[in-house]
Design an enzyme around this catalytic site. Structure first.
Site, PDB file in Angstrom:
ATOM      1  N   ARG A   1       0.812  -1.229   0.000  1.00 14.23           N
ATOM      2  CA  ARG A   1       0.000   0.000   0.000  1.00 14.23           C
ATOM      3  C   ARG A   1       0.841   1.273   0.000  1.00 14.23           C
ATOM      4  NH1 ARG A   1      -2.750  -3.712   3.175  1.00 14.23           N
ATOM      5  NH2 ARG A   1      -4.766  -4.326   2.291  1.00 14.23           N
TER       6      ARG A   1
ATOM      7  N   LYS B   1       1.933  11.123 -11.742  1.00 16.70           N
ATOM      8  CA  LYS B   1       1.085  10.187 -12.479  1.00 16.70           C
ATOM      9  C   LYS B   1       1.854   8.895 -12.705  1.00 16.70           C
ATOM     10  CE  LYS B   1      -2.010  13.091 -15.211  1.00 16.70           C
ATOM     11  NZ  LYS B   1      -2.433  13.395 -16.600  1.00 16.70           N
TER      12      LYS B   1
ATOM     13  N   GLU C   1       7.176  17.453 -25.937  1.00 19.67           N
ATOM     14  CA  GLU C   1       6.609  17.938 -24.676  1.00 19.67           C
ATOM     15  C   GLU C   1       7.136  19.332 -24.336  1.00 19.67           C
ATOM     16  OE1 GLU C   1       4.224  16.662 -22.991  1.00 19.67           O
ATOM     17  OE2 GLU C   1       4.114  14.562 -23.588  1.00 19.67           O
TER      18      GLU C   1
ATOM     19  N   LYS D   1       5.397  22.699 -15.537  1.00 26.49           N
ATOM     20  CA  LYS D   1       4.574  21.569 -15.105  1.00 26.49           C
ATOM     21  C   LYS D   1       4.377  21.580 -13.599  1.00 26.49           C
ATOM     22  CE  LYS D   1       3.575  16.733 -15.597  1.00 26.49           C
ATOM     23  NZ  LYS D   1       3.852  15.437 -16.262  1.00 26.49           N
TER      24      LYS D   1
ATOM     25  N   GLU E   1      -5.675  16.468 -11.306  1.00 24.86           N
ATOM     26  CA  GLU E   1      -6.267  16.732 -12.613  1.00 24.86           C
ATOM     27  C   GLU E   1      -7.772  16.953 -12.541  1.00 24.86           C
ATOM     28  OE1 GLU E   1      -4.414  15.210 -16.599  1.00 24.86           O
ATOM     29  OE2 GLU E   1      -6.024  13.832 -16.058  1.00 24.86           O
TER      30      GLU E   1
ATOM     31  N   ARG F   1      -4.897  21.223 -14.469  1.00 27.53           N
ATOM     32  CA  ARG F   1      -3.849  20.293 -14.878  1.00 27.53           C
ATOM     33  C   ARG F   1      -4.143  19.659 -16.239  1.00 27.53           C
ATOM     34  NH1 ARG F   1      -0.509  15.766 -11.329  1.00 27.53           N
ATOM     35  NH2 ARG F   1       0.549  14.831 -13.098  1.00 27.53           N
TER      36      ARG F   1
ATOM     37  N   ASN G   1      -2.387  18.170 -21.157  1.00 28.09           N
ATOM     38  CA  ASN G   1      -2.702  17.130 -22.135  1.00 28.09           C
ATOM     39  C   ASN G   1      -2.924  17.676 -23.537  1.00 28.09           C
ATOM     40  OD1 ASN G   1      -2.714  14.795 -20.370  1.00 28.09           O
ATOM     41  ND2 ASN G   1      -4.554  15.648 -19.453  1.00 28.09           N
TER      42      ASN G   1
ATOM     43  N   HIS H   1      -2.607  15.422 -26.528  1.00 29.85           N
ATOM     44  CA  HIS H   1      -2.628  14.042 -26.045  1.00 29.85           C
ATOM     45  C   HIS H   1      -3.914  13.293 -26.398  1.00 29.85           C
ATOM     46  CE1 HIS H   1       0.862  15.437 -23.941  1.00 29.85           C
ATOM     47  NE2 HIS H   1       1.043  14.307 -23.314  1.00 29.85           N
TER      48      HIS H   1
ATOM     49  N   HIS I   1      -2.943  10.025 -27.926  1.00 30.52           N
ATOM     50  CA  HIS I   1      -3.227   8.725 -27.317  1.00 30.52           C
ATOM     51  C   HIS I   1      -4.016   7.826 -28.268  1.00 30.52           C
ATOM     52  CE1 HIS I   1      -2.729  10.181 -22.865  1.00 30.52           C
ATOM     53  NE2 HIS I   1      -1.581  10.055 -23.500  1.00 30.52           N
TER      54      HIS I   1
ATOM     55  N   HIS J   1       5.538   7.896 -27.971  1.00 30.33           N
ATOM     56  CA  HIS J   1       4.608   8.837 -27.333  1.00 30.33           C
ATOM     57  C   HIS J   1       4.831  10.267 -27.797  1.00 30.33           C
ATOM     58  CE1 HIS J   1       2.046  10.664 -24.329  1.00 30.33           C
ATOM     59  NE2 HIS J   1       3.060  11.362 -23.851  1.00 30.33           N
TER      60      HIS J   1
END
Length: 364
Positions: free
Chosen positions: A123, A145, A187, A229, A239, A243, A247, A250, A254, A267
């Site tokens: 955990r 992330k 990026e 960032k 997000e 935030r 993206n 993206h 994606h 990517h």
């Protein structure tokens, strides 16, 4: 060479980002986090042979009780559950506990998988990001992330989990293939496009030097991208709002990655092309001038990134984008520019999106 330290301000989850040359060999950076503890290096079959021994020496010099390594196959196509299990296997086989420190040494795939494993093992155990690609140095190593891919969508399974620190050694970029260097530039361009036109100017004017891997310039742009960032993440860690502007490019990107099969387009390549598609959509919506859209496209071209979307078929693009994390009850939310340097999230008319994809060559 210049050395920078930034802080990601998240209250009791705040952490530093160290940027400079030769940091892998500086045990003093690691000592506060590993002294008296077991450390596991999570890397891949490409990066491990280059840098794992150097990092292991630093961790031991920093006072780690012992250090062992797990090496994953290299590539976005391996960012999945079976390979994540290899990390858990290594942690269990080496009798690790909650005090074990996981050190992610590699690009974005390693960082995402290592961070996700750290978030879930017992955990939650501490982890350190040591990004070795330009893409991971300016993007995935910052913000917490973590996750893995699913055949129906990228990064759909994961967690928000912040590292103890990020150690960005610019020297590792000397062994980075040209194609992956360009992916990192995608990026970097994105950060300028959404938040800082002066930064976009800097990148645009110095693209040849960036492609030549000028170390001072690379350190400077890594610093500025991390600042942008970190500022956004500190305002919206999970997000829920602003935030999402990170993206930009993206949603289309994606879809390209998933539609082509992970690993076919990198990517950064997908994001670079996705930004060009998004900019063209913005132009058609009256949010960007033709000159601004053309300028962004040229910067992406200058970074040696693709600008024509692959032929997947418009229906497939729409279906894949509806599965994206940014979709809300099947409604696609796009990150759009309101002029260069200003971004926001917004729905878009589906017919216009379809027309844009069709006329850019994405299929019928």
């Amino acid at each position: 060479m210049s050395r920078y330290t930034l802080e990601v301000d998240l209250g009791d989850r705040s952490y530093p980002i160290h940027i400079g040359e030769g940091l892998l060999s500086q045990a003093d950076l690691f000592k506060p986090h590993v002294a008296g503890k077991v450390a596991m290096i999570c890397t891949n079959t490409t990066v491990g042979p280059l840098y794992a021994d150097r990092l292991k020496t630093s961790l031991l010099d920093a006072g780690a009780k012992s250090v062992f390594t797990v090496s994953l196959p290299d590539g976005e196509e391996y960012k999945d559950w079976p390979n994540l299990q290899l990390v858990f296997d290594a942690l269990l086989q080496n009798h690790c506990d909650r005090k074990t420190v996981l050190v992610a040494l590699g690009g974005g795939v390693v960082g995402d998988m290592g961070g996700f494993a750290a978030s879930a093992f017992m955990r939650g155990i501490p982890f350190i990001q040591v990004p070795t690609t330009l893409l991971s140095q300016v993007d995935s190593s910052v913000g917490g992330k973590t996750g893995i891919n699913h055949p129906l969508g990228k990064n759909m399974i994961g967690a928000f989990y912040q590292p103890e620190m990020v150690v960005t050694d610019i020297s590792t970029l000397n062994t980075l293939p040209d194609r992956e260097l360009s992916c990192g530039l995608a990026e970097i361009i994105k950060h300028g496009a959404i938040a800082d036109t002066a930064y976009l100017d800097l990148v645009e004017q110095n693209m040849p030097a960036l492609l030549r891997r000028d170390p001072e310039l690379l350190a400077l742009v890594v610093k500025r991208s991390c600042e942008i960032k970190a500022d956004v993440v500190s305002k919206d860690e999970r997000e829920g709002g602003i935030r999402a502007i990170l993206n930009f490019g993206h949603t289309f990107g994606h879809a390209i990655e998933a539609g082509m099969g992970y690993g076919q387009w990198y990517h950064g390549e997908a994001v670079g092309c996705g930004m060009v598609v998004a900019a063209e959509l913005c132009r058609r919506m009256g949010r960007l001038s033709a000159e601004e859209a053309a300028r962004l496209k040229k910067v992406v071209v200058d970074a040696r990134l693709p600008v024509i979307p692959p032929v997947l078929g418009v229906d497939k693009y729409m279906a894949l984008m509806a599965h994206d994390k940014k979709a809300d009850s099947g409604s696609i939310k796009y990150v759009l520019l309101n002029g260069l340097g200003r971004a926001s999230t917004s729905p878009a008319d589906e017919a216009l999106v379809r027309q844009t994809l069709l006329e850019m060559g994405a299929g019928d």
